[in-house]
Scaffold this motif. Structure first.
Motif, PDB file in Angstrom:
ATOM      1  N   ASP A  47      68.960  65.541  14.573  1.00  2.00           N
ATOM      2  CA  ASP A  47      67.779  65.526  15.495  1.00  2.00           C
ATOM      3  C   ASP A  47      66.905  64.410  15.248  1.00  2.00           C
ATOM      4  N   LYS A  62      59.446  72.192  17.264  1.00  2.26           N
ATOM      5  CA  LYS A  62      60.519  72.455  17.310  1.00  2.26           C
ATOM      6  C   LYS A  62      61.276  73.593  16.389  1.00  2.26           C
ATOM      7  N   PRO A 102      74.184  73.089  20.172  1.00  2.00           N
ATOM      8  CA  PRO A 102      73.152  72.989  21.129  1.00  2.00           C
ATOM      9  C   PRO A 102      71.772  72.437  21.210  1.00  2.00           C
ATOM     10  N   TRP A 103      72.357  70.942  21.232  1.00  2.00           N
ATOM     11  CA  TRP A 103      71.090  70.138  20.918  1.00  2.00           C
ATOM     12  C   TRP A 103      70.021  70.050  21.934  1.00  2.00           C
ATOM     13  N   ASP A 104      68.611  70.017  21.408  1.00  2.00           N
ATOM     14  CA  ASP A 104      67.481  70.029  22.421  1.00  2.00           C
ATOM     15  C   ASP A 104      66.713  68.904  22.064  1.00  2.00           C
ATOM     16  N   ALA A 105      65.963  68.631  23.079  1.00  2.00           N
ATOM     17  CA  ALA A 105      65.252  67.399  23.052  1.00  2.00           C
ATOM     18  C   ALA A 105      64.102  67.433  21.820  1.00  2.00           C
TER      19      ALA A 105
END
Length: 113
Positions: A47, A62, A102-105
């Motif tokens: 991240d 986050k 599941p990559w998130d911003a």
């Protein structure tokens, strides 16, 4: 490949807490960062840079902050994850795990304060 590795197994630093809250997050992050700088481990995907994980977690912006690293000594892939509402995780994962995470911003850095 053996199961004991002097490089990646020794990066995890414990504190006096009760499991699973017995991980010294700052010291473990520093140990991983040192191994990356020395070329003994490498970031596969993350991240944010290892040195920014704590700041992002402390910002409450986050929920989960993760890094996937490969150990150059044993070849295993490691997951280092921080969760703002739970215990940190340091574990061996499959080499393809970064591709299925599941990559998130990540919020912009100026919002972390």
């Amino acid at each position: 490949m053996g199961t004991d590795c002097a490089t990646c197994d020794t990066a995890l630093v414990h504190n006096a807490g009760t499991p699973p809250h017995d991980v010294d997050i700052a010291k473990t992050s520093a140990a991983l960062e040192e191994r990356v700088v020395e070329g003994r481990m490498r970031i596969v995907r993350a991240d944010v840079p290892l040195g920014d994980m704590l700041a992002l977690a402390e910002s409450d912006r986050k929920f989960t902050i993760v890094s996937f690293l490969t150990c150059e000594s044993c070849g295993r892939t490691r997951f280092w994850g921080l969760c703002i509402r739970g215990a940190p995780t340091y574990k061996v994962v499959e080499a393809g795990a970064p591709a299925t995470w599941p990559w998130d911003a990540v919020p912009p850095r100026h919002l972390w304060a």
